[in-house]
Design an enzyme around this catalytic site. Structure first.
Site, short mmCIF file in Angstrom:
data_model
loop_
_atom_site.label_atom_id
_atom_site.label_comp_id
_atom_site.label_asym_id
_atom_site.label_seq_id
_atom_site.Cartn_x
_atom_site.Cartn_y
_atom_site.Cartn_z
N LYS A 126 -6.23 2.67 2.38
CA LYS A 126 -7.00 2.06 1.29
C LYS A 126 -7.98 3.08 0.70
O LYS A 126 -8.21 3.10 -0.52
CB LYS A 126 -7.75 0.82 1.81
CG LYS A 126 -6.77 -0.30 2.19
CD LYS A 126 -7.40 -1.33 3.09
CE LYS A 126 -6.41 -2.41 3.51
NZ LYS A 126 -6.87 -3.24 4.62
N LYS A 180 0.81 -1.22 0.00
CA LYS A 180 0.00 0.00 0.00
C LYS A 180 0.85 1.27 0.00
O LYS A 180 0.45 2.29 -0.58
CB LYS A 180 -0.90 0.02 1.24
CG LYS A 180 -1.98 -1.04 1.24
CD LYS A 180 -2.79 -0.99 2.52
CE LYS A 180 -2.10 -1.67 3.66
NZ LYS A 180 -2.42 -3.01 4.01
N1 HSE Z 1 -4.56 -5.38 8.88
C1 HSE Z 1 -5.30 -5.42 7.68
C2 HSE Z 1 -6.73 -5.80 7.99
C3 HSE Z 1 -4.66 -6.39 6.71
O1 HSE Z 1 -7.02 -6.13 9.14
O2 HSE Z 1 -7.59 -5.71 7.12
C4 HSE Z 1 -5.01 -6.18 5.28
O3 HSE Z 1 -4.53 -4.96 4.77
#
Ligand code: HSE
Length: 328
Positions: free
Chosen positions: A219, A119
């Site tokens: 994201k 990312k």
């Molecule tokens: N730590 C992230 C989650 C992993 O819990 O979705 C995926 O990016």
């Protein structure tokens, strides 16, 4: 195009191992010619023997593999242009994007394709990297960065062509969804459930990235830049995590027909991550480690996708899908 695609994997952690195992197990028409870890690489221009590699690297770092070459480093492997596609899987760093950012730039400058699950580079430098890929006439694919196995980027790119997206809303962090689900089911305290989420292997190394909303915000930035032609960064996200949500609050919401979820909202003028009350009957009210996204589009109306946003084989599968799309 009918040929065996050659790939070089950079980063031999959980996802890298998952990819190798799946290519071997499913007998996919993909030849792994290189694998690089921090201090060594394995290289075989005729294709690495994956069965031998898997057997002899189980639970061990790549440097312990007898065929690991300590004199080979990732930059050298990139410059040999030994692969059609370089699969960049180094750990995400949201502050500087390294080492992935430099690797991806180098690969694209060499006119090779990139598939990444990282990312950091896509949050910090997506415009520059997309332009570099375009200039060199190669692909830069990163489906696994958003929602793991849940299709989002390619879904819109491929199957929803011509639609304008009005807004996107949903769950993009499995760890917080797991915590909130367990709180609702058992009223267990936050710290105890977080520990269990870490044991599941989906939480970030520093779980503050999950519970403070940083992972979901990263994201959201990738989505905003992809679908709303923005050049946004983390500073543009209005971000609230779940650390102040109590089991009592979650339970009260439940009694009134609502689930508490950490919701990402992206539109032309909104970039937000915050806990929200979602009606239990709403398609976004998914439980456990699931992710879910609801897209509002001008032609298709509403589309909702649900899937696993993390996990060894789930994430590896998203990367493999990107690799195979280059082949086709
Ligand atoms: N730590 C992230 C989650 C992993 O819990 O979705 C995926 O990016």
């Amino acid at each position: 195009m009918v040929f065996t695609l050659k790939i070089c994997i950079i980063g031999f952690g959980t996802v890298g191992r998952g990819i190798v195992e799946l290519i071997h197990k499913k007998n996919l028409d993909i030849e792994v010619v290189g694998i690089c870890a921090r201090n060594c690489c394995v290289y075989d221009r005729n294709g690495i023997n994956l069965e031998h590699l898997i057997k002899n690297t189980a639970g061990l770092p790549l440097e312990k593999y007898p065929k690991a070459d300590m004199a080979l480093d990732t930059d050298k492997m990139i410059d040999t242009k030994c692969a059609d596609v370089y699969v960049e899987l180094t750990p995400t760093n949201i502050d500087h994007g390294e080492p992935g950012y430099s690797f991806i730039k180098r690969i694209l400058s060499n006119s090779c394709h990139v598939v990444t699950s990282n990312k950091g580079p896509m949050v910090l430098h997506s415009r520059e990297l997309k332009q570099l890929a375009k200039k060199n006439n190669v692909e830069l694919l990163y489906e696994a960065t958003v929602g793991g196995a849940m299709p989002v980027l390619n879904l819109v790119r491929e199957n929803l062509r011509g639609n304008s997206i009005q807004s996107i809303r949903g769950i993009l962090n499995g760890t917080t969804n797991y915590i909130l689900t367990r709180m609702a089911a058992e009223g267990a305290p936050f710290a105890q459930i977080l520990k269990e989420a870490q044991e599941l292997g989906i939480a970030e190394k520093d779980p503050a990235y999950d519970v403070d909303g940083i992972d979901a915000a990263a994201k959201a930035v990738i989505i905003a830049n992809e679908f709303f032609s923005k050049d946004s960064g983390m500073k543009d996200v209005d971000m609230t995590g779940i650390t102040r949500i109590t089991p009592e609050f979650v339970s009260l919401a439940g009694k009134n027909g609502f689930s508490v979820k950490l919701i990402v909202e992206v539109s032309d003028n909104v970039l937000r991550v915050a806990p929200r009350l979602i009606k239990k009957s709403h398609p976004l009210a998914v439980d456990g480690t699931l992710n879910a996204l609801n897209l509002k589009l001008d032609m298709a109306g509403e589309v909702t996708v649900v899937g696993y946003g993390a996990g060894k084989y789930e994430t590896a599968g998203a990367v493999i899908s990107d690799i195979l799309s280059i082949k086709n």
